[in-house]
Write an enzyme that holds these catalytic residues in place. Structure first.
Site, PDB file in Angstrom:
ATOM      1  N   ARG A  16     -12.882  12.348  -2.428  1.00 49.51           N
ATOM      2  CA  ARG A  16     -11.764  13.289  -2.397  1.00 49.51           C
ATOM      3  C   ARG A  16     -10.517  12.787  -3.148  1.00 49.51           C
ATOM      4  O   ARG A  16      -9.589  13.541  -3.406  1.00 49.51           O
ATOM      5  CB  ARG A  16     -11.419  13.635  -0.929  1.00 49.51           C
ATOM      6  CG  ARG A  16     -12.506  14.438  -0.238  1.00 49.51           C
ATOM      7  CD  ARG A  16     -12.385  14.428   1.282  1.00 49.51           C
ATOM      8  NE  ARG A  16     -12.981  13.218   1.878  1.00 49.51           N
ATOM      9  CZ  ARG A  16     -13.066  12.994   3.184  1.00 49.51           C
ATOM     10  NH1 ARG A  16     -12.587  13.876   4.049  1.00 49.51           N
ATOM     11  NH2 ARG A  16     -13.610  11.879   3.646  1.00 49.51           N
ATOM     12  N   ASN A 170     -10.500  11.371  16.658  1.00 42.81           N
ATOM     13  CA  ASN A 170     -10.972   9.994  16.537  1.00 42.81           C
ATOM     14  C   ASN A 170     -10.213   9.290  15.412  1.00 42.81           C
ATOM     15  O   ASN A 170     -10.203   9.746  14.276  1.00 42.81           O
ATOM     16  CB  ASN A 170     -12.480  10.042  16.211  1.00 42.81           C
ATOM     17  CG  ASN A 170     -13.022   8.688  15.800  1.00 42.81           C
ATOM     18  OD1 ASN A 170     -12.488   7.648  16.200  1.00 42.81           O
ATOM     19  ND2 ASN A 170     -14.095   8.695  15.018  1.00 42.81           N
ATOM     20  N   TYR A 387      13.654 -15.482 -31.703  1.00 40.09           N
ATOM     21  CA  TYR A 387      12.308 -15.228 -32.237  1.00 40.09           C
ATOM     22  C   TYR A 387      12.340 -15.266 -33.756  1.00 40.09           C
ATOM     23  O   TYR A 387      13.145 -14.570 -34.381  1.00 40.09           O
ATOM     24  CB  TYR A 387      11.885 -13.840 -31.725  1.00 40.09           C
ATOM     25  CG  TYR A 387      10.475 -13.436 -32.038  1.00 40.09           C
ATOM     26  CD1 TYR A 387       9.406 -14.307 -31.817  1.00 40.09           C
ATOM     27  CD2 TYR A 387      10.190 -12.166 -32.538  1.00 40.09           C
ATOM     28  CE1 TYR A 387       8.107 -13.917 -32.081  1.00 40.09           C
ATOM     29  CE2 TYR A 387       8.889 -11.767 -32.808  1.00 40.09           C
ATOM     30  CZ  TYR A 387       7.850 -12.656 -32.581  1.00 40.09           C
ATOM     31  OH  TYR A 387       6.566 -12.263 -32.849  1.00 40.09           O
ATOM     32  N   SER A 405      32.877 -12.364 -30.214  1.00 40.98           N
ATOM     33  CA  SER A 405      32.112 -11.128 -30.341  1.00 40.98           C
ATOM     34  C   SER A 405      31.262 -11.103 -31.610  1.00 40.98           C
ATOM     35  O   SER A 405      31.642 -11.652 -32.642  1.00 40.98           O
ATOM     36  CB  SER A 405      33.065  -9.939 -30.382  1.00 40.98           C
ATOM     37  OG  SER A 405      33.726  -9.853 -29.152  1.00 40.98           O
TER      38      SER A 405
HETATM   39  C1  UD1 Z   1     -14.202   9.093   9.828  1.00 40.12           C
HETATM   40  C2  UD1 Z   1     -14.869   9.380  11.193  1.00 40.12           C
HETATM   41  C3  UD1 Z   1     -14.058  10.468  11.893  1.00 40.12           C
HETATM   42  C4  UD1 Z   1     -12.613  10.007  12.058  1.00 40.12           C
HETATM   43  C5  UD1 Z   1     -12.006   9.590  10.701  1.00 40.12           C
HETATM   44  C6  UD1 Z   1     -10.690   8.910  10.935  1.00 40.12           C
HETATM   45  C7  UD1 Z   1     -17.262   8.974  10.972  1.00 40.12           C
HETATM   46  C8  UD1 Z   1     -18.597   9.588  10.817  1.00 40.12           C
HETATM   47  N1  UD1 Z   1     -16.224   9.795  10.978  1.00 40.12           N
HETATM   48  O1  UD1 Z   1     -14.289  10.282   9.051  1.00 40.12           O
HETATM   49  O2  UD1 Z   1     -14.613  10.734  13.164  1.00 40.12           O
HETATM   50  O3  UD1 Z   1     -11.841  11.021  12.652  1.00 40.12           O
HETATM   51  O4  UD1 Z   1     -12.865   8.651  10.018  1.00 40.12           O
HETATM   52  O5  UD1 Z   1     -10.009   8.661   9.750  1.00 40.12           O
HETATM   53  O6  UD1 Z   1     -17.172   7.774  11.122  1.00 40.12           O
HETATM   54  N2  UD1 Z   1     -17.282   4.011   4.710  1.00 40.12           N
HETATM   55  C9  UD1 Z   1     -18.155   2.986   4.405  1.00 40.12           C
HETATM   56  N3  UD1 Z   1     -19.464   3.287   4.177  1.00 40.12           N
HETATM   57  C10 UD1 Z   1     -19.967   4.545   4.253  1.00 40.12           C
HETATM   58  C11 UD1 Z   1     -19.063   5.592   4.577  1.00 40.12           C
HETATM   59  C12 UD1 Z   1     -17.733   5.302   4.796  1.00 40.12           C
HETATM   60  O7  UD1 Z   1     -17.762   1.832   4.340  1.00 40.12           O
HETATM   61  O8  UD1 Z   1     -21.175   4.709   4.030  1.00 40.12           O
HETATM   62  C13 UD1 Z   1     -15.860   3.688   4.946  1.00 40.12           C
HETATM   63  C14 UD1 Z   1     -14.913   4.385   3.987  1.00 40.12           C
HETATM   64  O9  UD1 Z   1     -14.649   3.554   2.854  1.00 40.12           O
HETATM   65  C15 UD1 Z   1     -13.660   4.598   4.822  1.00 40.12           C
HETATM   66  C16 UD1 Z   1     -14.191   4.671   6.238  1.00 40.12           C
HETATM   67  O10 UD1 Z   1     -15.497   4.148   6.224  1.00 40.12           O
HETATM   68  O11 UD1 Z   1     -12.748   3.525   4.709  1.00 40.12           O
HETATM   69  C17 UD1 Z   1     -14.205   6.101   6.768  1.00 40.12           C
HETATM   70  O12 UD1 Z   1     -15.019   6.893   5.931  1.00 40.12           O
HETATM   71  P1  UD1 Z   1     -14.601   8.368   5.521  1.00 40.12           P
HETATM   72  O13 UD1 Z   1     -15.648   8.909   4.644  1.00 40.12           O
HETATM   73  O14 UD1 Z   1     -13.217   8.405   5.062  1.00 40.12           O
HETATM   74  O15 UD1 Z   1     -14.735   9.079   6.948  1.00 40.12           O
HETATM   75  P2  UD1 Z   1     -13.968  10.362   7.468  1.00 40.12           P
HETATM   76  O16 UD1 Z   1     -14.636  11.565   6.944  1.00 40.12           O
HETATM   77  O17 UD1 Z   1     -12.518  10.252   7.247  1.00 40.12           O
HETATM   78 CA    CA Z   2     -11.237   8.822   6.175  1.00 41.69          CA
END
Ligand code: UD1
Ligand code: CA
Length: 468
Positions: A16, A170, A387, A405
């Site tokens: 995004r 969450n 320079y 000056s």
């Molecule tokens: C996630 C939570 C959601 C919560 C929100 C809070 C899950 C399924 N959902 O959603 O409930 O309200 O965060 O901000 O956990 N990441 C990885 N590996 C992956 C996927 C993600 O390391 O395979 C990391 C991303 O880099 C990020 C974090 O996990 O830093 C959260 O992932 P993101 O895709 O942003 O989750 P949200 O849709 O925001």
């Molecule tokens: Ca997130």
């Protein structure tokens, strides 16, 4: 209580953001988002931090190389639960573990500590951090039973209308027992709208155990804000700036217009200092007491001593001694050591130079690669020609030297104490102590020359006025 180990999830692509750069490296106050998260997790007392990297792994690892964290690699981004599995072999057998997202830069160490305390007291297998949002769009919703007991988390994409109406969300941060993690992570499935292994499914699993699942609601909902796109990035940066400005004001700094003042959280400012509007202060800058930073200044990685007064100027990687006056429109490029009670006036540029106590360059000068002593006067239009087209050379000027000056000092050259350089001189050879150096063609005046050549100009003032 505190969690000795933390896993920070930072492997996601951040689709995004629509960026070639991994999401967690997008900056707030000149530092990657994830680096703010790391600092706050550490502040809460956590000793071991494991960052899960995947998308742009090498770039993220390089950016965090100085942070003292270890890494786990998630080759394929199959979800937040799958990400935690990659860190399992680095998680101790016993104790509690924080799981935190790398895209929630506003979380504070204080809240994380309270969260861990709550987890310790509740005795739950897992505690989730939550907050109430009027607009919970995009976040996982906290689903409770009629008695308020935590049941599970449902993601926005999997929620029905009733679940979508829930305002408790969450935060994506969990405090969980290592034993429960080991036991439950292998049981995760990807049976959901995104076909991902969700960490959030652990809540229902914990709720079904004897120890149960608990929730801790953050006092300040801003702290849990997740950054998924650039609109949220700007909103998070704004909140962080407000926090920094308010802390500084509470510590005795006057900020005329906090909304237009951009100060990094790494900056230190003494009491009774006043910061004008449209000012940017960055990096490892330290500003003393009773300093006046006027409107429109930009200061980076510099030390500004007590009582300095700066007007509409740019200062980078420089040290400015007490009670010195700078600007308006001065440009201090990196590497200057400006003394006490100096004057760096309008349209004066400095680079990689020393300027002794009490010395003045009041207007329109370039001082580069120079060591200037105390109580010197650098006149208007003076240039330190450092320079030769290929190499840079230094110029040395003693104490109490007067540089008239429009003079040029062609480096490498030395001017000794108490010397006097006449206006318009180009200095190419060493000038002795107390000597006068004049290097210009003598002027010549011939009386009556204009009339003789019939070049007398018309009186213009009158004709202008007549036209009106
Ligand atoms: C996630 C939570 C959601 C919560 C929100 C809070 C899950 C399924 N959902 O959603 O409930 O309200 O965060 O901000 O956990 N990441 C990885 N590996 C992956 C996927 C993600 O390391 O395979 C990391 C991303 O880099 C990020 C974090 O996990 O830093 C959260 O992932 P993101 O895709 O942003 O989750 P949200 O849709 O925001
Ligand atoms: Ca997130």
């Amino acid at each position: 209580m505190n969690c000795k180990t933390a896993v920070i999830l930072a492997a996601g692509a951040g689709t995004r953001m629509k960026s070639a750069k991994p999401k967690v490296l997008h900056e707030i106050m000149g530092r990657p988002m994830v680096s703010h998260v790391i600092s706050q997790v550490r502040k809460s007392g956590t000793e071991k931090i494991i960052v899960v990297v995947g998308h742009g792994a090498q770039e993220v690892q390089e950016a965090l190389s100085g942070e003292g964290v270890s890494f786990a690699v998630q080759e394929e981004q199959l979800g937040t639960g799958h990400a935690v599995i990659q860190a399992l072999d680095q998680i101790p057998e016993e104790g509690d573990v924080f799981i935190v997202c790398g895209d929630t830069p506003l979380i504070t160490g204080e809240t994380l500590s309270k969260f861990a305390d709550h987890h310790g007291k509740s005795g739950a297998a897992l505690t989730v951090l939550t907050a109430e949002y009027d607009d919970p769009t995009g976040y996982g919703r906290i689903i409770r039973d009629a008695d308020g007991r935590l049941l599970r988390i449902v993601e926005q994409k999997d929620a029905d209308d009733e679940e979508k109406a829930v305002k408790e969300v969450n935060a994506g941060m969990y405090c969980v027992s290592a034993a429960f993690l080991r036991e439950s992570l292998p049981k995760l499935t990807n049976d959901n709208a995104q076909k991902e292994y969700y960490i959030t499914d652990l809540i229902a699993m914990a709720a079904a155990t004897d120890k149960g699942a608990a929730a801790y609601c953050a006092e300040d909902a801003d702290e849990i804000m997740g950054v998924n796109n650039r609109v949220q990035l700007a909103a998070a940066a704004k909140i962080m700036r407000k926090r920094v400005n308010e802390r500084l004001m509470m510590d005795g700094v006057t900020i005329i217009d906090p909304d237009s003042t951009y100060i990094d959280d790494t900056v230190e400012i003494g009491s009774d200092t006043e910061i004008g509007p449209n000012t940017i202060i960055k990096g490892a800058t330290k500003i003393g007491s009773n300093v006046s930073v006027g409107a429109g200044c930009q200061i980076e990685d510099s030390v500004i001593e007590d009582g300095v007064d700066i007007l509409k100027s740019v200062v980078k990687e420089s040290h400015i001694g007490a009670r010195t006056h700078v600007g308006p429109f001065a440009y201090l490029r990196p590497g200057n050591e400006i003394g006490e009670e100096c004057k760096v006036g309008d349209f004066v540029e400095f680079k990689n130079s020393v300027f002794g106590d009490g010395s003045k360059a009041s207007h329109l000068a370039y001082i580069g690669d120079a060591d200037v002593g105390n109580d010197c006067n650098v006149g208007c239009g003076v240039i330190f020609a450092n320079y030769d087209g290929k190499h840079k050379h230094r110029t040395t000027v003693g104490d109490r030297v007067f540089i008239g000056s429009n003079s040029n000092l062609v480096a490498p050259v030395k001017v000794n104490d108490d010397a006097f350089i006449a206006a318009g001189t180009t200095v190419t050879k060493e000038v002795g102590e107390g000597a006068l150096c004049v290097g210009r063609v003598r002027d010549y005046t011939e009386e009556g020359w204009v009339d003789k050549k019939d070049l007398k100009r018309e009186k213009l003032h009158g004709s202008h006025r007549e036209k009106k």
